[in-house]
Motif scaffolding. Structure first.
Motif, short mmCIF file in Angstrom:
data_model
loop_
_atom_site.label_atom_id
_atom_site.label_comp_id
_atom_site.label_asym_id
_atom_site.label_seq_id
_atom_site.Cartn_x
_atom_site.Cartn_y
_atom_site.Cartn_z
N MET A 1 0.84 -1.18 0.00
CA MET A 1 0.00 0.00 0.00
C MET A 1 0.88 1.24 0.00
N PRO A 2 0.62 2.22 -0.87
CA PRO A 2 1.42 3.45 -0.90
C PRO A 2 1.27 4.23 0.41
N SER A 3 2.30 4.98 0.72
CA SER A 3 2.29 5.79 1.94
C SER A 3 2.27 7.26 1.57
N ARG A 4 1.61 8.05 2.38
CA ARG A 4 1.62 9.50 2.19
C ARG A 4 2.85 10.12 2.83
N ASP A 40 8.03 -5.36 10.07
CA ASP A 40 6.81 -4.67 10.52
C ASP A 40 6.46 -3.54 9.56
N LEU A 41 7.47 -2.77 9.15
CA LEU A 41 7.25 -1.67 8.23
C LEU A 41 6.72 -2.18 6.89
N ALA A 42 7.33 -3.25 6.39
CA ALA A 42 6.92 -3.81 5.10
C ALA A 42 5.47 -4.31 5.13
N GLY A 43 5.05 -4.86 6.24
CA GLY A 43 3.71 -5.42 6.32
C GLY A 43 2.64 -4.47 6.84
N ALA A 44 3.03 -3.27 7.19
CA ALA A 44 2.10 -2.33 7.82
C ALA A 44 1.14 -1.70 6.81
N ALA A 45 -0.10 -1.59 7.22
CA ALA A 45 -1.08 -0.86 6.41
C ALA A 45 -0.78 0.63 6.42
N THR A 50 3.56 3.23 11.63
CA THR A 50 4.57 2.26 12.06
C THR A 50 5.90 2.94 12.26
N PHE A 51 6.27 3.84 11.36
CA PHE A 51 7.51 4.61 11.53
C PHE A 51 7.48 5.40 12.84
N ASN A 52 6.39 6.10 13.09
CA ASN A 52 6.28 6.90 14.31
C ASN A 52 6.36 6.04 15.57
N ARG A 53 5.74 4.89 15.55
CA ARG A 53 5.67 4.02 16.72
C ARG A 53 6.97 3.25 16.95
N ARG A 94 6.12 16.92 14.11
CA ARG A 94 5.06 16.93 13.12
C ARG A 94 4.43 15.55 13.02
N ASP A 95 3.13 15.47 13.07
CA ASP A 95 2.44 14.20 12.98
C ASP A 95 2.42 13.76 11.53
N THR A 96 3.12 12.65 11.26
CA THR A 96 3.18 12.17 9.88
C THR A 96 2.45 10.84 9.71
N ALA A 97 1.63 10.48 10.68
CA ALA A 97 0.89 9.21 10.58
C ALA A 97 -0.06 9.25 9.40
N THR A 98 -0.16 8.11 8.74
CA THR A 98 -1.06 8.03 7.59
C THR A 98 -2.36 7.37 7.98
#
Length: 98
Positions: A1-4, A40-45, A50-53, A94-98
């Motif tokens: 899934m693409p990430s913003r 975890d990063l590869a499988g994350a929706a 996931t990066f932030n956490r 900065r909140d970068t969560a998608t």
């Protein structure tokens, strides 16, 4: 899934380096990252969440496109904020969560 937030990443399991390119074009290398975190990063929706956490502020890093450590950038930003009276902020402000 693409990430913003995250354009792409590369992982070197031999060194534990995780190189992340953000959609802004900034590139960072995170050191001593376990393979389980990259998986975890590869499988994350949500790559950004996931990066932030799991990655941000948890691993030593340096900025590759300007050869600057994350820690030195944080000190520079904090010093700038203190001098102009603005609220302090660091790399993770900065909140970068998608």
């Amino acid at each position: 899934m693409p990430s913003r937030v995250i354009r792409n990443w590369q992982y070197d399991p031999g060194h534990g380096w995780l190189d992340i390119t953000f959609v802004s074009g900034r590139r960072y290398r995170y050191f001593d990252v376990p393979v389980s975190i990259e998986q975890d990063l590869a499988g994350a929706a949500s790559k950004g969440a996931t990066f932030n956490r799991a990655i941000r502020n948890r691993y030593r890093c340096e900025r590759l496109d300007r050869l600057e450590t994350c820690r030195s950038r944080r000190r520079r930003l904090d010093a700038r904020d203190e001098s102009n009276g603005s609220p302090q902020r660091g790399i993770g402000s900065r909140d970068t969560a998608t």
